[in-house]
Write an enzyme that holds these catalytic residues in place. Structure first.
Site, PDB file in Angstrom:
ATOM      1  CD  GLU A   1      34.895  25.400  37.058  1.00 20.17           C
ATOM      2  OE1 GLU A   1      35.533  24.335  37.271  1.00 20.17           O
ATOM      3  OE2 GLU A   1      35.390  26.390  36.486  1.00 20.17           O
TER       4      GLU A   1
ATOM      5  NE  ARG B   1      47.522  33.452  31.118  1.00 15.83           N
ATOM      6  CZ  ARG B   1      47.391  34.192  30.036  1.00 15.83           C
ATOM      7  NH1 ARG B   1      46.257  34.185  29.347  1.00 15.83           N
ATOM      8  NH2 ARG B   1      48.393  34.936  29.603  1.00 15.83           N
TER       9      ARG B   1
ATOM     10  CG  ASP C   1      51.991  34.610  34.090  1.00 11.44           C
ATOM     11  OD1 ASP C   1      52.219  34.889  35.282  1.00 11.44           O
ATOM     12  OD2 ASP C   1      51.071  35.116  33.435  1.00 11.44           O
TER      13      ASP C   1
ATOM     14  CG  HIS D   1      33.611  56.012  62.105  1.00  9.95           C
ATOM     15  ND1 HIS D   1      33.020  54.778  61.907  1.00  9.95           N
ATOM     16  CD2 HIS D   1      32.595  56.905  62.258  1.00  9.95           C
ATOM     17  CE1 HIS D   1      31.704  54.923  61.942  1.00  9.95           C
ATOM     18  NE2 HIS D   1      31.424  56.211  62.158  1.00  9.95           N
TER      19      HIS D   1
END
Length: 373
Positions: A102, A170, A209, A343
């Site tokens: 990275e 992308r 996208d 719970h």
């Protein structure tokens, strides 16, 4: 009705005639379809950086990595975003020796640093080597091995692997559509749209996208509903800026967020207060041996208004939905605190964080809220 055409490809737009050229891939026959409104939803593909020797060496992406029939013994994951982190941990737990490369000084750059650090600790336990502030300079091939030449704070050094997985973002699919002629503006980020998903051509919209900043399946689905409303139906139009979009990185632990985190609030100079609850205190998490992580709630100073929530822990992607609903409905942190959570369940983490905010929690030390700088 809906005319669904499989194995067809759009080759170009003729805006003067309001037609779209469509090619049948089986016989290469062209047809010209007229339209009143058109939506560009061509998606995106894995970005491939211009690194010397990379294409010759070969690489995998999130598209074809699932076609592998054998586990790579050594895998380099280039990119420390959500896809890179998810697949790196998956392959490590399958037995591969995994190295993440990275360029930034933190993976999951959109998340707060301590959220990424919780995941880093998990990566260390899984034996994943993480190289931050590191650049892949070039790739060489030596027999069946791939030699990655890296540069970083420690200088240049090689990493030898069997497979390379690219996960550096992308790239929107805008090629071959003749968008310039159609008057549709685009850049490296994709097709430019306004808040109603309309392009610079008033008859053409975009969704998914190819145009969105948040490239998630659920965001594309929400945008597609909005774009159909805006393009085809009269009445109020839907704004993308009004959508409350949660997301999650599906690692162990998961890292989920909706709204602002500390990093983004500071970048935008938005004042905030922080309330946190450690999941290591939760009964169900302790019983399931998943007692690591936290819930962080950002609120506007002097009010109960929720600005954002970050959850790091098991099933964080499931838990964040309650927080997204609260923000969408305008509910306040106190409303979540008043909601009874069964719970013992992990859903109590959200309720406990809200009770810490209200100062009503009775079974643990409740620190004072912190004001953001």
């Amino acid at each position: 009705g809906i005319d669904l055409r499989l194995r067809h490809e759009a080759r170009g737009l003729d805006i003067d005639r309001a037609t779209l050229t469509v090619v049948d891939l089986d016989n290469d026959k062209e047809t010209h379809e007229t339209f009143d409104a058109l939506v560009i939803a061509t998606g995106a593909r894995a970005a491939v950086p211009p690194i010397s020797g990379l294409r010759d060496a070969g690489f995998l992406t999130n598209h074809d990595v699932f076609n592998l029939t054998e586990r790579p013994r050594r895998l380099a994951v280039v990119g420390g975003g959500p896809i890179g982190c998810e697949l790196a941990q998956a392959f490590a737990r399958l037995g591969s020796e995994v190295t993440i490369i990275e360029m930034a000084d933190q993976f999951l750059q959109r998340e707060d640093r301590d959220a990424a650090q919780v995941l880093r600790s998990s990566f260390d336990r899984d034996g994943i080597k993480v190289c931050l502030s590191t650049t892949l300079e070039k790739v060489e091939v030596a027999g069946k091995e791939k030699v990655l030449i890296l540069s970083g704070q420690g200088g240049w050094h090689p990493v030898i692997v069997d497979k390379i997985l690219l996960a550096v973002g992308r790239t929107p699919n805008v090629e071959g559509l003749n968008l310039e002629t159609a008057g549709v503006a685009y850049d490296r980020a994709g097709v430019r749209v306004d808040d109603f998903l309309r392009t610079t051509n008033r008859r053409i919209y975009a969704s998914g996208d190819v145009c969105l900043r948040h490239k998630f399946t659920h965001t594309a689905e929400a945008a597609s509903r909005a774009v159909i409303q805006n393009a085809l139906f009269p009445g109020p139009r839907k704004r993308m800026s009004k959508l409350i979009i949660p997301w999650c990185t599906y690692t162990d632990p998961e890292v989920a967020r909706v709204g602002l985190n500390i990093q983004e609030a500071r970048e935008k100079n938005i004042p905030f207060e922080v309330t946190e609850y450690g999941i290591d205190d939760l009964d169900r998490a302790i019983a399931d041996s998943e007692d690591h992580g936290f819930v962080r709630v950002l609120t506007r100073p002097g009010s109960d208004r929720i600005l954002g929530v970050t959850i790091v822990g098991a099933h964080a992607g499931d838990l964040i939905a309650e927080c997204a609903l609260a923000i969408e409905m305008g509910a306040e942190a106190g409303d979540i605190g008043l909601t009874i959570h069964p719970h013992p369940t992990l859903s109590e983490t959200v309720g406990m964080a809200a009770e810490v905010f209200e100062g009503t929690v009775t079974d643990l030390y409740a620190p004072r809220r912190k004001t953001g700088a």
